[in-house]
Design a protein around this motif. Sequence first.
Motif, PDB file in Angstrom:
ATOM      1  N   LYS A 190      11.608  -6.375  55.651  1.00  0.00           N
ATOM      2  CA  LYS A 190      10.605  -5.974  56.450  1.00  0.00           C
ATOM      3  C   LYS A 190       9.890  -4.549  56.167  1.00  0.00           C
ATOM      4  N   LYS A 191      10.886  -3.650  55.899  1.00  0.00           N
ATOM      5  CA  LYS A 191      10.127  -2.411  55.385  1.00  0.00           C
ATOM      6  C   LYS A 191       9.357  -2.189  54.124  1.00  0.00           C
ATOM      7  N   ILE A 192       9.820  -3.221  53.308  1.00  0.00           N
ATOM      8  CA  ILE A 192       8.818  -3.624  52.207  1.00  0.00           C
ATOM      9  C   ILE A 192       7.173  -3.936  52.644  1.00  0.00           C
TER      10      ILE A 192
ATOM     11  N   LEU B 284      10.982   0.102  61.392  1.00  0.00           N
ATOM     12  CA  LEU B 284      12.420  -0.418  61.515  1.00  0.00           C
ATOM     13  C   LEU B 284      12.991   0.332  62.771  1.00  0.00           C
ATOM     14  N   PRO B 285      13.802  -0.357  63.779  1.00  0.00           N
ATOM     15  CA  PRO B 285      14.663   0.405  64.574  1.00  0.00           C
ATOM     16  C   PRO B 285      15.973   0.728  64.167  1.00  0.00           C
TER      17      PRO B 285
ATOM     18  N   VAL C 248      12.396   2.357  47.358  1.00  0.00           N
ATOM     19  CA  VAL C 248      11.224   2.388  47.179  1.00  0.00           C
ATOM     20  C   VAL C 248      10.451   1.937  48.103  1.00  0.00           C
ATOM     21  N   ALA C 249      10.962   1.113  49.108  1.00  0.00           N
ATOM     22  CA  ALA C 249      10.333   0.818  50.296  1.00  0.00           C
ATOM     23  C   ALA C 249      10.104   1.852  51.299  1.00  0.00           C
ATOM     24  N   CYS C 250      10.997   2.948  51.465  1.00  0.00           N
ATOM     25  CA  CYS C 250      11.075   3.915  52.362  1.00  0.00           C
ATOM     26  C   CYS C 250       9.967   5.063  51.817  1.00  0.00           C
ATOM     27  N   SER C 251       9.906   4.758  50.362  1.00  0.00           N
ATOM     28  CA  SER C 251       9.120   6.141  50.090  1.00  0.00           C
ATOM     29  C   SER C 251       7.509   5.480  49.751  1.00  0.00           C
ATOM     30  N   HIS C 252       7.359   4.253  49.425  1.00  0.00           N
ATOM     31  CA  HIS C 252       5.990   3.648  49.373  1.00  0.00           C
ATOM     32  C   HIS C 252       5.506   3.494  50.766  1.00  0.00           C
ATOM     33  N   SER C 253       6.093   2.757  51.757  1.00  0.00           N
ATOM     34  CA  SER C 253       5.565   2.585  52.850  1.00  0.00           C
ATOM     35  C   SER C 253       5.747   3.816  53.732  1.00  0.00           C
ATOM     36  N   GLY C 254       6.507   4.824  53.584  1.00  0.00           N
ATOM     37  CA  GLY C 254       6.805   5.946  54.483  1.00  0.00           C
ATOM     38  C   GLY C 254       7.678   5.760  55.521  1.00  0.00           C
ATOM     39  N   LEU C 255       8.424   6.687  56.070  1.00  0.00           N
ATOM     40  CA  LEU C 255       9.221   6.444  57.274  1.00  0.00           C
ATOM     41  C   LEU C 255       8.419   7.351  58.316  1.00  0.00           C
ATOM     42  N   GLU C 256       8.320   6.751  59.471  1.00  0.00           N
ATOM     43  CA  GLU C 256       7.958   7.514  60.778  1.00  0.00           C
ATOM     44  C   GLU C 256       9.041   8.599  61.131  1.00  0.00           C
ATOM     45  N   ARG C 257       8.699   9.781  61.809  1.00  0.00           N
ATOM     46  CA  ARG C 257       9.767  10.552  62.108  1.00  0.00           C
ATOM     47  C   ARG C 257      10.864  10.112  62.802  1.00  0.00           C
ATOM     48  N   GLU C 258      10.649   9.034  63.782  1.00  0.00           N
ATOM     49  CA  GLU C 258      11.798   8.416  64.339  1.00  0.00           C
ATOM     50  C   GLU C 258      12.714   7.690  63.459  1.00  0.00           C
ATOM     51  N   GLU C 259      12.038   7.331  62.409  1.00  0.00           N
ATOM     52  CA  GLU C 259      13.081   6.209  61.340  1.00  0.00           C
ATOM     53  C   GLU C 259      13.772   7.218  60.585  1.00  0.00           C
TER      54      GLU C 259
ATOM     55  N   LEU D 118      15.870   7.076  38.679  1.00  0.00           N
ATOM     56  CA  LEU D 118      14.520   6.852  38.915  1.00  0.00           C
ATOM     57  C   LEU D 118      13.620   7.960  39.356  1.00  0.00           C
ATOM     58  N   SER D 119      14.201   9.208  38.978  1.00  0.00           N
ATOM     59  CA  SER D 119      13.754  10.375  39.424  1.00  0.00           C
ATOM     60  C   SER D 119      12.782  10.353  40.781  1.00  0.00           C
ATOM     61  N   MET D 120      13.436   9.588  41.888  1.00  0.00           N
ATOM     62  CA  MET D 120      12.893   9.764  43.127  1.00  0.00           C
ATOM     63  C   MET D 120      13.445  10.876  43.971  1.00  0.00           C
ATOM     64  N   ASP D 121      12.607  11.157  45.008  1.00  0.00           N
ATOM     65  CA  ASP D 121      12.970  12.310  45.898  1.00  0.00           C
ATOM     66  C   ASP D 121      11.889  12.325  46.827  1.00  0.00           C
ATOM     67  N   SER D 122      11.591  11.399  47.600  1.00  0.00           N
ATOM     68  CA  SER D 122      10.772  11.314  48.558  1.00  0.00           C
ATOM     69  C   SER D 122      11.001  12.332  49.706  1.00  0.00           C
TER      70      SER D 122
END
Length: 509
Positions: free
Chosen positions: A100-102, A107-108, A134-145, A260-264
């Motif tokens: 769903k995040k992808i 998400l709740p 990657v889903a969290c980084s690409h789609s982004g997280l709302e502040r509540e998430e 992966l050198s990720m740091d969103s």
Amino acid sequence: MLKLKSVAIDTYKENVAYLHRDCPLYRSEGFQALMKIEISVKNGDKTVIAVLNIVNDDSIIDVDELGLSVQAFQQLGQQQGSPVCVAPARAPVSLAQVRKKIAGETLPKSSFELITRDILENRYSKMEIAAFLVACSHSGLEREEVLYLTQAMVASGKKLSWGGSLVVDKHCIGGIPGNRTTMIIVPVIAAHGMLIPKTSSRAITSPAGTADTMEMLAKVDITNEQMQQVILQHNGMLAWGGTAKLAPVDDILISVERPLSMDSSSQLVASILAKKIAAGSTHLLIDIPVGPTAKIHHTREAQKLRKMFEYVGDRLGIYIEVMLTNGSQPVGNGIGPALEARDVMKVLKNQADAPGDLREKSLRLAGRILEFDPDVRGGQGYAIARDILESGRALEKMQDIIRAQGEPEMEHPKASLVFDVRSDRPGYVHQIDNLQLAKIASLAGAPMDKHAGVDLLRKTGDKVGRGDILYKIYACFESDFQFATELAAKQNGYSICSQPPPEPEMFLV
């Protein structure tokens, strides 16, 4: 039933099992490489989930054996040769939430609780964890998430408590090589009498984290009980959060983020605050460096990140102040664990050749933390911090902490290979590329090789002549040395101009 065997392979935060290709179980049950299996002990309630690898070499695994990597073998807690049962593992229920995040859905709270629980129970492979990140980084997280993810990460492990005391902490979001202010701030604050239980991560994308550098001076992999003892005796500590089981899901996520050198930014906020809340902090100072080659490039990005920290902090009951600092160049001279530890000790010993920028930034940040103390008036913190440092009390406190945590037992090989990077023109240093210098230091072997890295001899504003040394590259192995020097030859990370640059402000806000 198969016989258990420990295969001495460190798979770093991932449970891996090894099965011989000619094993009857492999042939009859349709097991395949990279599928997940559930390993259990006969007449016991202990089970471990692991990713299956298939082996063709009899010297590694016999046909009647099941091999486990170091972490998985320790988790199962059985002796060599013990009988174990093997079955296909159920697919994690929470993968549906990842999908769903992808797809870009919000998400709740329950979804993040499910995901972190399954990750902690090793039901996710590293590929599946990478998909979540990657889903969290690409789609982004709302502040509540971000809030929900932080809460779920805190709940995944233990939480320290200090009996309602004022408990302070400091964290930099990273992206600036050197910048080892924490190792100066902690003994200053602890010498003042405030509690500062500093837990740090190892490097994710940088040549050294605070834990990597502190490990040059003291043990950092200490237990919760040892942490509490050090804090109660000396008010401060500098430890790695991994062994203490504070927000352990964060350490698993970091193990995938690193290669992966990720740091969103959203993951960064959740990671930092989860560790601080688990450590029992009540007041936190966040350092956000801003610069063209820093993690955050513009003030507007920093302000957005500041609001995210404050939003999550408010709802989780931790007081947060954010300071925006100049991230236009490395802080200190050394880049790499041993070189950074050297700089820290020079500052604590008040040596004349200590890096002035590292000293000044540390005192300014420490001064602001001291003002969390209701007995310290606003504006007095810097002077108090300076007096603690200059009197030698900070050095004495650091030595106390080192003795209490235990001095490191491991000997690290010295960097025998040295290369001088020289200026190809006269002028003034206008800019230093943080990313390029960090990359060169990493290629040289840092942080895995503690003495590898880069030692800066020139900083922004310095006048240089043609052929003057800008920095030295240190490496322990020929291949690393070649990689680092070749990159420096292509682009050394320094911008030299004929006119001096304007004097930079250390603090932006």
